[in-house]
Write an enzyme that holds these catalytic residues in place. Structure first.
Site, PDB file in Angstrom:
ATOM      1  N   ARG A  42      41.080  42.727  48.591  1.00 29.24           N
ATOM      2  CA  ARG A  42      41.070  43.923  49.444  1.00 29.24           C
ATOM      3  C   ARG A  42      41.933  43.738  50.694  1.00 29.24           C
ATOM      4  O   ARG A  42      42.572  44.680  51.161  1.00 29.24           O
ATOM      5  CB  ARG A  42      39.635  44.272  49.850  1.00 29.24           C
ATOM      6  CG  ARG A  42      38.843  44.887  48.717  1.00 29.24           C
ATOM      7  CD  ARG A  42      37.417  45.204  49.101  1.00 29.24           C
ATOM      8  NE  ARG A  42      36.789  45.996  48.054  1.00 29.24           N
ATOM      9  CZ  ARG A  42      35.549  46.454  48.110  1.00 29.24           C
ATOM     10  NH1 ARG A  42      34.788  46.194  49.165  1.00 29.24           N
ATOM     11  NH2 ARG A  42      35.051  47.162  47.125  1.00 29.24           N
ATOM     12  N   LYS A 205      23.541  49.673  34.869  1.00 32.16           N
ATOM     13  CA  LYS A 205      22.642  50.835  34.859  1.00 32.16           C
ATOM     14  C   LYS A 205      23.318  52.088  34.335  1.00 32.16           C
ATOM     15  O   LYS A 205      24.354  52.493  34.852  1.00 32.16           O
ATOM     16  CB  LYS A 205      22.177  51.119  36.297  1.00 32.16           C
ATOM     17  CG  LYS A 205      21.208  50.089  36.847  1.00 32.16           C
ATOM     18  CD  LYS A 205      20.897  50.450  38.277  1.00 32.16           C
ATOM     19  CE  LYS A 205      19.543  49.911  38.692  1.00 32.16           C
ATOM     20  NZ  LYS A 205      19.188  50.401  40.015  1.00 32.16           N
ATOM     21  N   GLY A 394      32.922  47.450  40.835  1.00 33.73           N
ATOM     22  CA  GLY A 394      32.909  46.152  41.515  1.00 33.73           C
ATOM     23  C   GLY A 394      32.873  44.953  40.601  1.00 33.73           C
ATOM     24  O   GLY A 394      33.672  44.023  40.729  1.00 33.73           O
ATOM     25  N   GLY A 417      32.045  52.126  44.192  1.00 32.30           N
ATOM     26  CA  GLY A 417      31.387  53.428  44.258  1.00 32.30           C
ATOM     27  C   GLY A 417      32.368  54.571  44.431  1.00 32.30           C
ATOM     28  O   GLY A 417      32.227  55.637  43.824  1.00 32.30           O
TER      29      GLY A 417
END
Length: 439
Positions: A42, A205, A394, A417
Site C-alpha cells: 500500500r 463468509k 484482503g 472492503g
C-alpha cells in the site's frame, strides 16, 4: 470498453497545487510486527501521488490510520515505522508528529518548507475520526494549515469518517492517482468487461459476498465459489460437512443465490461452479493428514476401490473433519473456465492459504488456489492471450503479495472492503464527496 463513464472527480492534475500546503489521506494500514512492516504494498502504491504533489513545490502533510488502536499511546499501532519506510522508499526525510492535532502538530507544520513531508500519528487514536466529527476535521485543517485535501486512500473510502468525509467538505477535495486508478479499473471491469468474464469468489463468509455474487451472476459468463463460504452452497445442496465452518444464518440467502444461478444457467450460456470435491482434515493447523472427498461423482472412489464398492467414508465428510480447501477436480474445473476467459475477477482465496506446510511438505490447503492462479497467470496460459485479472479482497491480496506475484496480475486492489463495495455496485462515500470535474 466504450460505454464506461470516465472518472468524474477532479484529480491532482486538475488543480494548481504550486506552493500550497496539501493534506493527503493515504491508506497506510499495513501489517506491522514488532515495529517492522511485513508488507509495504500500500505504501509503494501511493508513491506516484506523493511524488507528484512534492514536484509542485508543496508542503505535504500525510494522514492515515493503522489497525484498531485502543487510544493514544498504543505503540503497536503507531505510524512511526510507516514514516520510516516511506522515507526509505522516497530517499527523503519524512518528519513524524506524535499526534494528528495539537500544539506540536502546529509547530511542526509551521516549520515545514516547500518540498518537505510531515506524517501525522494514527488518526484512530481519536474516536472522533470514526465518528466523522466535523470539529475534529476542522482542528486537523487548522493545526496543519492545510489549503487543499487529496484523497488517495482507496482502502478507506467505503466509510464516512472524518478523514474521508468531514475534511473533504471543508477544503477543495481532489483525488490522488491511486484512487483514480482503483475506481476507474474496477468500474470498467464491472460495467464493460472484455467477455467472456469468469469470476472466482472465495473467502470465509458468504454473508459478506451476497451483493457481489448477485451482481456477478447478472454480468459474468461463469461464477465459481471457493473458500469456507462455498460450504454454505454445499450444505444448501444437501451435503453434510462435519465440523466445517457454515454460516447457518445465511443459508436462506445462499439458497436464493443458488436458485438465481440455476435460473441463469437455464436461460443463457452461464455456469455456476460449486465445489465437486473438497480437501478435509481433523484440524486446520496443518499437523494432521489431509484427504480428498469426492462429493459429487464418486468416480475417484470407484477407481480406487475397484473391484469392491467404495466405502461410504470415501465420499463423505466425517463428523470430526472439516473442509479446508477445494479439491483438485474443482480447481481444474475453475482453471478451465479461467483459460476460456478474457477477463477474470478474483475475490477471496479457495482454502486456508495461511496454514504453512510442516516437515518440508507443501502448504496443505493452498493447492486449489495455486491451481487457479496458475490458470490466470502461469506458463500454461502462454498459448493464448492472458486474461485481464482483477484481484480484490484482503486475504487474496495478502496471498498474491506473499507469493510475490503482484506484477503478474492486471490489477491488484489495495482495498478489501472498498473494492468489494465498488464491485457490488455500491457508491463510496469518500469518493462521492470529492469535487466533480465539471464543478
Amino acid at each position: 470498453m466504450g460505454r464506461h463513464l470516465a472518472f468524474n472527480k477532479k484529480t491532482i492534475r486538475d488543480w494548481d497545487l504550486h506552493g500550497k500546503t496539501v493534506l493527503l489521506r493515504t491508506d497506510y494500514n499495513v501489517p506491522v510486527e514488532k515495529g517492522t512492516i511485513t508488507d509495504d504494498y500500500r505504501i509503494r502504491q501511493s508513491l506516484p501521488t506523493v511524488k507528484y504533489i512534492l514536484e509542485q513545490n508543496t508542503k505535504l502533510i500525510i494522514i492515515s490510520h493503522l489497525g484498531r488502536p485502543t487510544g493514544p499511546g498504543d505503540t503497536a499501532n503507531s505510524l512511526r515505522p510507516v514514516a520510516k519506510r516511506l522515507s526509505d522508499l522516497l530517499d527523503k526525510k519524512v518528519e513524524f508528529a506524535p499526534d494528528c492535532i495539537g500544539q506540536q502538530v502546529k509547530d511542526m507544520a509551521a516549520k515545514l518548507e516547500p518540498g518537505q513531508i510531515l506524517m501525522l500519528e494514527n488518526l484512530r487514536f481519536h474516536p472522533e475520526e470514526e465518528k466523522d466529527d466535523s470539529e475534529f476535521a476542522k482542528q486537523i485543517i487548522a493545526d496543519t494549515g492545510s489549503e487543499i485535501f487529496v484523497q488517495d486512500g482507496f482502502g478507506v473510502v467505503h466509510r464516512a469518517h472524518a478523514s474521508t468525509d468531514a475534511i473533504a467538505r471543508q477544503l477543495p477535495a481532489l483525488a490522488g492517482f491511486l484512487l483514480e486508478k482503483e475506481v476507474d479499473t474496477i468500474t470498467r471491469v464491472m460495467e464493460d468487461p472484455a467477455k467472456p468474464l469468469t469470476a472466482l469468489v472465495g473467502g470465509a463468509k458468504v454473508s459478506d459476498k451476497i451483493d457481489i455474487l448477485n451482481r456477478l451472476i447478472d454480468i459474468a459468463d461463469c461464477v465459481a465459489v471457493g473458500g469456507a463460504m462455498a460450504n454454505n452452497f454445499l450444505v444448501a445442496q444437501g451435503h453434510s460437512l462435519g465440523q466445517s465452518l457454515v454460516e447457518k444464518d445465511a443459508l436462506a440467502e445462499t439458497k436464493k443465490i443458488l436458485a438465481k444461478a440455476e435460473k441463469a444457467e437455464r436461460e443463457r450460456n452461464f455456469n455456476f461452479l460449486v465445489p465437486v470435491d473438497v480437501v478435509v482434515s481433523t484440524n486446520m493447523d496443518g499437523t494432521k493428514p489431509t484427504r480428498v472427498v469426492d462429493l459429487v461423482s464418486h468416480s475417484l472412489d470407484d477407481i480406487e476401490a475397484y473391484p469392491k464398492k467404495p466405502n461410504h467414508k470415501t465420499y463423505s465428510v466425517l463428523a470430526n473433519e472439516l473442509v479446508l480447501d477445494i479439491g483438485p477436480m474443482s480447481a481444474y474445473q475453475i482453471a478451465g473456465a479461467i483459460r476460456m476467459a478474457n477477463t477474470v475477477v478474483w475475490n477471496g482465496t479457495c482454502g486456508v492459504t495461511e496454514t504453512r506446510g510442516i516437515a518440508g511438505a507443501a502448504a496443505p490447503f493452498s493447492h486449489g488456489t495455486a491451481i487457479v492462479v496458475e490458470a490466470m497467470i502461469g506458463p500454461s496460459n502462454r498459448h493464448q492471450n492472458k486474461p485481464f485479472t482483477l484481484v480484490g479482497g484482503g486475504d487474496t491480496v495478502g496471498y498474491v503479495e506473499q507469493a510475490k506475484l503482484v506484477e503478474d496480475f492486471g490489477h491488484v486492489s489495495t482495498g478489501g472492503g472498498a473494492s468489494l463495495e465498488l464491485m457490488s455496485g455500491h457508491s463510496l462515500p469518500g469518493v462521492d464527496v470529492l469535487w466533480n470535474k465539471d464543478g
